[in-house]
Design a protein around this motif. Structure first.
Motif, mmCIF file in Angstrom:
data_model
loop_
_atom_site.group_PDB
_atom_site.id
_atom_site.type_symbol
_atom_site.label_atom_id
_atom_site.label_comp_id
_atom_site.label_asym_id
_atom_site.label_seq_id
_atom_site.Cartn_x
_atom_site.Cartn_y
_atom_site.Cartn_z
ATOM 1 N N ARG A 110 0.822 -1.206 0.000
ATOM 2 C CA ARG A 110 0.000 0.000 0.000
ATOM 3 C C ARG A 110 0.859 1.259 0.000
ATOM 4 N NH1 ARG A 110 -4.371 -1.822 4.713
ATOM 5 N NH2 ARG A 110 -5.126 -3.712 3.643
ATOM 6 N N VAL A 111 1.887 1.276 0.841
ATOM 7 C CA VAL A 111 2.756 2.455 0.925
ATOM 8 C C VAL A 111 3.464 2.687 -0.396
ATOM 9 C CG1 VAL A 111 4.810 3.421 2.041
ATOM 10 C CG2 VAL A 111 3.028 2.328 3.436
ATOM 11 N N GLN A 112 3.938 1.620 -1.030
ATOM 12 C CA GLN A 112 4.611 1.772 -2.313
ATOM 13 C C GLN A 112 3.658 2.322 -3.376
ATOM 14 O OE1 GLN A 112 7.904 1.571 -2.921
ATOM 15 N NE2 GLN A 112 7.996 1.283 -0.695
ATOM 16 N N ASP A 113 2.423 1.864 -3.355
ATOM 17 C CA ASP A 113 1.425 2.366 -4.297
ATOM 18 C C ASP A 113 1.193 3.856 -4.074
ATOM 19 O OD1 ASP A 113 -0.657 2.654 -6.106
ATOM 20 O OD2 ASP A 113 -2.159 1.757 -4.797
ATOM 21 N N VAL A 114 1.070 4.256 -2.815
ATOM 22 C CA VAL A 114 0.834 5.668 -2.498
ATOM 23 C C VAL A 114 2.029 6.519 -2.920
ATOM 24 C CG1 VAL A 114 0.615 7.299 -0.564
ATOM 25 C CG2 VAL A 114 -0.873 5.285 -0.695
ATOM 26 N N LYS A 115 3.228 6.023 -2.731
ATOM 27 C CA LYS A 115 4.408 6.792 -3.143
ATOM 28 C C LYS A 115 4.415 7.039 -4.654
ATOM 29 C CE LYS A 115 7.632 5.606 0.584
ATOM 30 N NZ LYS A 115 8.907 4.929 0.929
#
Length: 393
Positions: A15-20
């Protein structure tokens, strides 16, 4: 016994990678999230602390997010997330409800200490708990930063659910199906509406098959008689009459993943006009949910329902549905995609919606809604309460 986290660490890493990636596309170095659903989705953080300033920070140069909040809630971050201790930062307790200073004064100090004081910073200008005062202190405390509205960036990242998330959506569907059936069974002449709702709360929390329910992000809604001509009334001390309409919009949540459901009940033999409206709603809703397949524009799903309404002499100006998933008070919508005319977003497998098919006339209304996930075969219903006007003798 240790706190049982809702997801494995890899789920949050994804999720964090997607948001970045979305941040890079939007031109942000730093994202400040105060929406509790976004905080939970990004980190797993779960505590009733959203009444006070708090945030999750995502920076392009940092592997993991930062949690920022009240000192007495820092342990909640330790317990519910996988964040390292150095990423859990508290503001000074003296700033709680301070007449002049604000907890985000300390947030500005944190951001400056990281060398991010001149960054391009996204903030959630329309999030429920992001106050005008909080924004004022951020802008004043970081004069060299370039602030912009993130425009629900994380909310949009939440739109397509993973298989792990769908497990909770389906379990919530089981809980609300049981809860709704039990509530309908209570609708006998003479019953008080608050007694019905008391039972609703009990069943929402007890859950089914050992799967407990969380508090829901919206309170149970119940309308009786003339009250059915509107949609957001709660309970009081009304009595179920020998004959008349009752509409209930209820939800259930598993690890805060929420499935709403609405059913319309008539005590006694229903008038023909009530039966007709309910049958039109069911027909239109069934066809619309069946049409909800990957690649279909959302407005096409809305058009299917509206066509059935218009053919039968009814109209509905408001949207007929909205995306759902993880949710905290005061709303269980994701505040992204609405099922309505002009919404050109193409459906993707794994998107979840509450198809809210309520139609409210001058003197009465009816609603028979459904929560579903988009699949190649159309919308898969999370609940199994029969779709019809339910008549209680």
């Amino acid at each position: 016994m240790h706190y049982q986290k809702a997801f494995l660490p890899q789920e949050f890493e994804r999720r964090v990678q997607d948001v970045k990636k979305r941040m890079e596309q939007a031109g942000f170095d730093l994202l400040i999230c105060q929406d509790p659903a976004n905080m939970g989705w990004l980190t797993g953080y779960d505590s009733w602390s959203f009444y006070t300033p708090q945030a999750v920070l995502v920076h392009l140069s940092e592997e993991m997010p930062f949690w920022f909040g009240r000192p007495i809630d820092a342990k909640s971050a330790t317990v519910t997330t996988n964040l390292p201790e150095e990423n859990i930062v508290s503001f000074s307790e003296t700033l709680v409800h301070h007449p002049d200073n604000h907890p985000f004064d300390d947030l500005c100090k944190l951001i400056s200490s990281k060398g991010w004081g001149s960054n391009r910073i996204g903030v959630e200008l329309d999030a429920h708990y992001y106050t005008a005062r909080a924004h004022q202190h951020l802008v004043r405390g970081l004069p060299n930063a370039k602030f912009a509205d993130s425009r629900e960036l994380v909310n949009w990242a939440r739109l397509v659910k993973s298989e792990a998330e769908l497990v909770y959506m389906r379990e919530a569907g089981q809980v609300i199906s049981h809860t709704m059936r039990e509530a309908i069974a209570q609708l006998k002449p003479g019953a008080r509406d608050y007694e019905v709702i008391a039972d609703v709360y009990r069943n929402q929390i007890l859950g089914v098959n050992g799967k407990f329910g969380d508090y829901t992000s919206l309170s149970p809604l119940l309308q009786i008689g003339e009250g059915t001509s509107t949609c957001h009334l709660t309970w009081s001390d009304q009595t179920v009459q020998d004959s008349g309409l009752v509409v209930m919009e209820l939800g259930a949540a598993r690890r805060h993943y929420t499935t709403p459901l609405t059913r319309t009940v008539h005590v006694g033999k229903p008038p023909q006009e009530v039966s007709r409206l309910a049958s039109v709603i069911v027909e239109g809703g069934d066809l619309a949910i069946e049409a909800a397949k990957p690649g279909v524009a959302v407005e096409e799903v809305a058009a299917v329902f509206q066509t059935v309404l218009k053919r039968n002499g009814y109209s509905k100006e408001s949207r007929v549905g909205y995306s759902i998933g993880i949710a905290y008070p005061p709303d269980w919508g994701e505040r992204t995609v609405s099922i309505r005319a002009g919404e050109t977003t193409p459906l993707q497998e794994g998107m979840c919606f509450h198809f809210q098919s309520g139609v409210w006339l001058d003197d009465f209304g009816a609603a028979i809604s459904e929560s579903f996930v988009v699949t190649p075969k159309g919308g898969e219903r999370f609940c199994d309460v029969e779709r019809r006007l339910i008549v209680v003798d």
